[in-house]
Scaffold this motif. Structure first.
Motif, PDB file in Angstrom:
ATOM      1  N   ARG A  92     -10.673  -9.659  -4.659  1.00 25.89           N
ATOM      2  CA  ARG A  92      -9.796  -9.671  -3.487  1.00 25.89           C
ATOM      3  C   ARG A  92      -9.261  -8.258  -3.259  1.00 25.89           C
ATOM      4  NH1 ARG A  92      -5.993 -15.094  -4.229  1.00 25.89           N
ATOM      5  NH2 ARG A  92      -7.690 -16.619  -4.294  1.00 25.89           N
ATOM      6  N   SER A  93      -9.130  -7.885  -1.974  1.00 21.77           N
ATOM      7  CA  SER A  93      -8.684  -6.531  -1.640  1.00 21.77           C
ATOM      8  C   SER A  93      -7.526  -6.556  -0.649  1.00 21.77           C
ATOM      9  CB  SER A  93      -9.829  -5.713  -1.047  1.00 21.77           C
ATOM     10  OG  SER A  93     -10.839  -5.494  -1.998  1.00 21.77           O
ATOM     11  N   VAL A  94      -6.680  -5.536  -0.716  1.00 26.50           N
ATOM     12  CA  VAL A  94      -5.609  -5.340   0.255  1.00 26.50           C
ATOM     13  C   VAL A  94      -5.512  -3.849   0.576  1.00 26.50           C
ATOM     14  CG1 VAL A  94      -4.222  -7.327  -0.453  1.00 26.50           C
ATOM     15  CG2 VAL A  94      -3.856  -5.113  -1.553  1.00 26.50           C
ATOM     16  N   ILE A  95      -5.024  -3.564   1.777  1.00 27.29           N
ATOM     17  CA  ILE A  95      -4.758  -2.190   2.172  1.00 27.29           C
ATOM     18  C   ILE A  95      -3.261  -1.940   1.994  1.00 27.29           C
ATOM     19  CG2 ILE A  95      -4.922  -0.459   3.987  1.00 27.29           C
ATOM     20  CD1 ILE A  95      -7.602  -1.573   3.116  1.00 27.29           C
ATOM     21  N   VAL A  96      -2.927  -0.924   1.228  1.00 26.74           N
ATOM     22  CA  VAL A  96      -1.524  -0.595   1.004  1.00 26.74           C
ATOM     23  C   VAL A  96      -1.247   0.835   1.458  1.00 26.74           C
ATOM     24  CG1 VAL A  96      -1.231  -2.202  -0.928  1.00 26.74           C
ATOM     25  CG2 VAL A  96      -2.005   0.136  -1.375  1.00 26.74           C
ATOM     26  N   ARG A  97       0.016   1.102   1.698  1.00 27.68           N
ATOM     27  CA  ARG A  97       0.427   2.451   2.092  1.00 27.68           C
ATOM     28  C   ARG A  97       1.348   3.002   1.012  1.00 27.68           C
ATOM     29  NH1 ARG A  97       4.904   4.203   4.948  1.00 27.68           N
ATOM     30  NH2 ARG A  97       4.711   6.212   5.996  1.00 27.68           N
ATOM     31  N   ILE A  98       1.055   4.207   0.563  1.00 25.99           N
ATOM     32  CA  ILE A  98       1.834   4.827  -0.501  1.00 25.99           C
ATOM     33  C   ILE A  98       3.135   5.384   0.080  1.00 25.99           C
ATOM     34  CG2 ILE A  98       1.825   6.483  -2.394  1.00 25.99           C
ATOM     35  CD1 ILE A  98      -0.401   4.333  -2.505  1.00 25.99           C
ATOM     36  N   ASN A  99       4.271   4.820  -0.352  1.00 26.99           N
ATOM     37  CA  ASN A  99       5.557   5.348   0.109  1.00 26.99           C
ATOM     38  C   ASN A  99       6.539   5.548  -1.040  1.00 26.99           C
ATOM     39  OD1 ASN A  99       6.445   2.784  -0.532  1.00 26.99           O
ATOM     40  ND2 ASN A  99       7.531   2.451   1.402  1.00 26.99           N
ATOM     41  N   ASP A 100       6.023   5.429  -2.278  1.00 27.25           N
ATOM     42  CA  ASP A 100       6.891   5.572  -3.439  1.00 27.25           C
ATOM     43  C   ASP A 100       6.110   6.177  -4.600  1.00 27.25           C
ATOM     44  OD1 ASP A 100       9.270   5.449  -4.774  1.00 27.25           O
ATOM     45  OD2 ASP A 100       9.360   3.267  -4.912  1.00 27.25           O
ATOM     46  N   ARG A 101       6.835   6.665  -5.603  1.00 26.69           N
ATOM     47  CA  ARG A 101       6.207   7.226  -6.794  1.00 26.69           C
ATOM     48  C   ARG A 101       6.342   6.266  -7.975  1.00 26.69           C
ATOM     49  NH1 ARG A 101       2.633   9.983  -4.544  1.00 26.69           N
ATOM     50  NH2 ARG A 101       3.204  12.024  -3.711  1.00 26.69           N
ATOM     51  N   ALA A 148      -4.525   3.285   0.830  1.00 29.68           N
ATOM     52  CA  ALA A 148      -5.491   3.012  -0.234  1.00 29.68           C
ATOM     53  C   ALA A 148      -5.869   1.536  -0.206  1.00 29.68           C
ATOM     54  CB  ALA A 148      -4.915   3.378  -1.602  1.00 29.68           C
ATOM     55  N   ARG A 149      -7.059   1.267  -0.671  1.00 32.34           N
ATOM     56  CA  ARG A 149      -7.504  -0.124  -0.820  1.00 32.34           C
ATOM     57  C   ARG A 149      -7.446  -0.485  -2.302  1.00 32.34           C
ATOM     58  NH1 ARG A 149     -12.481   0.128   1.034  1.00 32.34           N
ATOM     59  NH2 ARG A 149     -13.455   0.336  -1.004  1.00 32.34           N
ATOM     60  N   ALA A 150      -6.694  -1.525  -2.623  1.00 31.87           N
ATOM     61  CA  ALA A 150      -6.592  -2.004  -4.000  1.00 31.87           C
ATOM     62  C   ALA A 150      -7.397  -3.289  -4.121  1.00 31.87           C
ATOM     63  CB  ALA A 150      -5.136  -2.257  -4.373  1.00 31.87           C
ATOM     64  N   THR A 151      -8.308  -3.323  -5.101  1.00 33.81           N
ATOM     65  CA  THR A 151      -9.186  -4.478  -5.294  1.00 33.81           C
ATOM     66  C   THR A 151      -8.990  -5.055  -6.686  1.00 33.81           C
ATOM     67  OG1 THR A 151     -10.849  -3.506  -3.817  1.00 33.81           O
ATOM     68  CG2 THR A 151     -11.568  -5.294  -5.267  1.00 33.81           C
ATOM     69  N   ARG A 200      -0.275   2.371 -16.512  1.00 31.04           N
ATOM     70  CA  ARG A 200      -0.519   1.703 -15.228  1.00 31.04           C
ATOM     71  C   ARG A 200      -0.772   2.730 -14.126  1.00 31.04           C
ATOM     72  NH1 ARG A 200       4.398  -2.787 -15.605  1.00 31.04           N
ATOM     73  NH2 ARG A 200       3.867  -3.525 -17.708  1.00 31.04           N
ATOM     74  N   VAL A 201      -1.641   2.353 -13.183  1.00 32.21           N
ATOM     75  CA  VAL A 201      -2.044   3.306 -12.150  1.00 32.21           C
ATOM     76  C   VAL A 201      -1.377   3.060 -10.806  1.00 32.21           C
ATOM     77  CG1 VAL A 201      -4.267   3.780 -13.228  1.00 32.21           C
ATOM     78  CG2 VAL A 201      -4.073   1.901 -11.566  1.00 32.21           C
ATOM     79  N   MET A 202      -0.805   1.871 -10.596  1.00 33.31           N
ATOM     80  CA  MET A 202      -0.181   1.574  -9.301  1.00 33.31           C
ATOM     81  C   MET A 202       0.832   0.452  -9.446  1.00 33.31           C
ATOM     82  SD  MET A 202      -1.978   0.520  -5.628  1.00 33.31           S
ATOM     83  CE  MET A 202      -2.285   2.212  -5.090  1.00 33.31           C
ATOM     84  N   ASP A 203       1.924   0.583  -8.689  1.00 32.34           N
ATOM     85  CA  ASP A 203       2.892  -0.503  -8.540  1.00 32.34           C
ATOM     86  C   ASP A 203       2.749  -1.054  -7.131  1.00 32.34           C
ATOM     87  OD1 ASP A 203       4.241  -1.176 -10.827  1.00 32.34           O
ATOM     88  OD2 ASP A 203       5.835   0.298 -10.568  1.00 32.34           O
ATOM     89  N   LEU A 204       2.356  -2.300  -7.021  1.00 35.72           N
ATOM     90  CA  LEU A 204       2.168  -2.953  -5.730  1.00 35.72           C
ATOM     91  C   LEU A 204       3.463  -3.631  -5.290  1.00 35.72           C
ATOM     92  CD1 LEU A 204      -1.147  -4.685  -6.775  1.00 35.72           C
ATOM     93  CD2 LEU A 204      -1.022  -2.850  -5.067  1.00 35.72           C
ATOM     94  N   SER A 205       3.572  -3.902  -4.004  1.00 31.55           N
ATOM     95  CA  SER A 205       4.668  -4.732  -3.532  1.00 31.55           C
ATOM     96  C   SER A 205       4.375  -6.179  -3.940  1.00 31.55           C
ATOM     97  CB  SER A 205       4.783  -4.648  -2.006  1.00 31.55           C
ATOM     98  OG  SER A 205       3.631  -5.247  -1.401  1.00 31.55           O
ATOM     99  N   TYR A 206       5.377  -7.008  -3.865  1.00 24.04           N
ATOM    100  CA  TYR A 206       5.183  -8.425  -4.204  1.00 24.04           C
ATOM    101  C   TYR A 206       4.117  -9.058  -3.305  1.00 24.04           C
ATOM    102  CZ  TYR A 206       5.986 -13.466  -4.155  1.00 24.04           C
ATOM    103  OH  TYR A 206       5.812 -14.829  -4.179  1.00 24.04           O
ATOM    104  N   ALA A 207       4.199  -8.744  -1.994  1.00 25.26           N
ATOM    105  CA  ALA A 207       3.253  -9.326  -1.044  1.00 25.26           C
ATOM    106  C   ALA A 207       1.818  -8.912  -1.364  1.00 25.26           C
ATOM    107  CB  ALA A 207       3.614  -8.916   0.375  1.00 25.26           C
ATOM    108  N   ALA A 208       1.630  -7.624  -1.697  1.00 24.36           N
ATOM    109  CA  ALA A 208       0.284  -7.141  -2.025  1.00 24.36           C
ATOM    110  C   ALA A 208      -0.220  -7.791  -3.306  1.00 24.36           C
ATOM    111  CB  ALA A 208       0.300  -5.626  -2.168  1.00 24.36           C
ATOM    112  N   ALA A 209       0.658  -7.898  -4.311  1.00 21.26           N
ATOM    113  CA  ALA A 209       0.268  -8.515  -5.582  1.00 21.26           C
ATOM    114  C   ALA A 209      -0.105  -9.980  -5.380  1.00 21.26           C
ATOM    115  CB  ALA A 209       1.405  -8.392  -6.584  1.00 21.26           C
TER     116      ALA A 209
END
Length: 264
Positions: free
Chosen positions: A117-126, A108-111, A133-142
């Motif tokens: 600003r946008s990043v591409i993330v991979r969903i590997n957790d629930r 998914a692309r989170a903007t 809230r709709v998404m929990d990002l990793s620290y690096a993505a945030a």
């Protein structure tokens, strides 16, 4: 006698008239049917024409049409090195994310709606499991979205097909003079990483690199192959890895070599 003859004549006349009426009726019906087929040719009944567009749309993966805005947060140190819902080890310095409806291993692309600003993330957790809230990002993505200090922020989430994610990642990496690799595993145990490396080499595939990442005394070992040259090459590689039972692969941007030490 005359009466009998008249009755017979009447019967014959009635029979002829009835037959003529039937013939005329069939002729008219036949003419109507032919005209209808000429003007409106018969269609194959895969559904009414009104539903054709919706049926074609349903043939597309629903994931490709997912687009949603909401509040995103991030999670880090307390979860770093622990297992995610996919069974993978969570790496706060990589680009994973937690999401509820999107499939595990999808992209998914989170903007950030404030700074775009946008990043591409991979969903590997629930998750997330806090409020709306709709998404929990990793620290690096945030951090890339400039949400690390605030902790939360308004984002737009757009699901991407793997080939779309790869194209966008390669485009960004090229501008940064970096490469994209295929990560085939992340372990908290060095022996498991070496075991996977040896398993892949034994199948006559290129030897993967093992890259350690340490945080507060905890080290993760990332097994990566590449760099990726084209979508076709990575598709072929994924098919070969699948024969070994390795299916949870992901695209990763080249890590800064100053922060890691390669294990031969």
């Amino acid at each position: 006698m005359n009466k009998i003859i008249l009755v017979l004549l009447s019967f014959v006349l009635c029979s002829c008239t009835s037959e003529q009426i039937k013939t005329t009726g069939l002729s008219s019906q036949s003419s109507f049917t032919t005209a209808s087929f000429t003007k409106h040719p018969p269609r194959l009944h895969f559904g009414d024409s009104k539903n054709t567009s919706s049926e074609e749309e349903n043939l597309l993966p629903r994931i490709a049409r997912y687009l949603k805005q909401g509040i995103a947060s991030w999670y880090g140190p307390d979860f770093h090195g622990k297992k995610t819902a996919s069974g993978e080890i969570y790496d706060m310095y990589a680009m994973p994310a937690a999401h509820k409806p999107l499939p595990i291993s999808s992209y998914a692309r989170a903007t950030n709606l404030e700074n775009q600003r946008s990043v591409i993330v991979r969903i590997n957790d629930r998750g997330p499991f806090h409020g709306n809230r709709v998404m929990d990002l990793s620290y690096a993505a945030a951090k890339r979205l400039d949400l690390d200090e605030a902790g939360i922020g308004a984002v737009e989430i757009k699901a991407l097909a793997p080939e779309q994610a790869l194209a966008q990642l390669q485009n960004t990496a090229e501008k940064q003079d970096k490469n994209i690799y295929l990560q085939v595993g992340t372990f908290g145990n060095k022996k498991k990483a070496l075991s996977l490396q040896n398993k892949i080499v034994a199948y006559n595939l290129p030897q993967p690199k093992i890259l350690p990442s340490t945080h507060k005394g905890s080290t993760l070992y990332k097994v990566q192959m590449g760099p990726i040259e084209s979508p076709a090459s990575v598709h072929k590689l994924n098919l070969q890895l699948a024969k070994l039972g390795i299916t949870e692969t992901q695209f990763v941007t080249e890590t800064d070599q100053k922060q890691i030490t390669m294990i031969q």
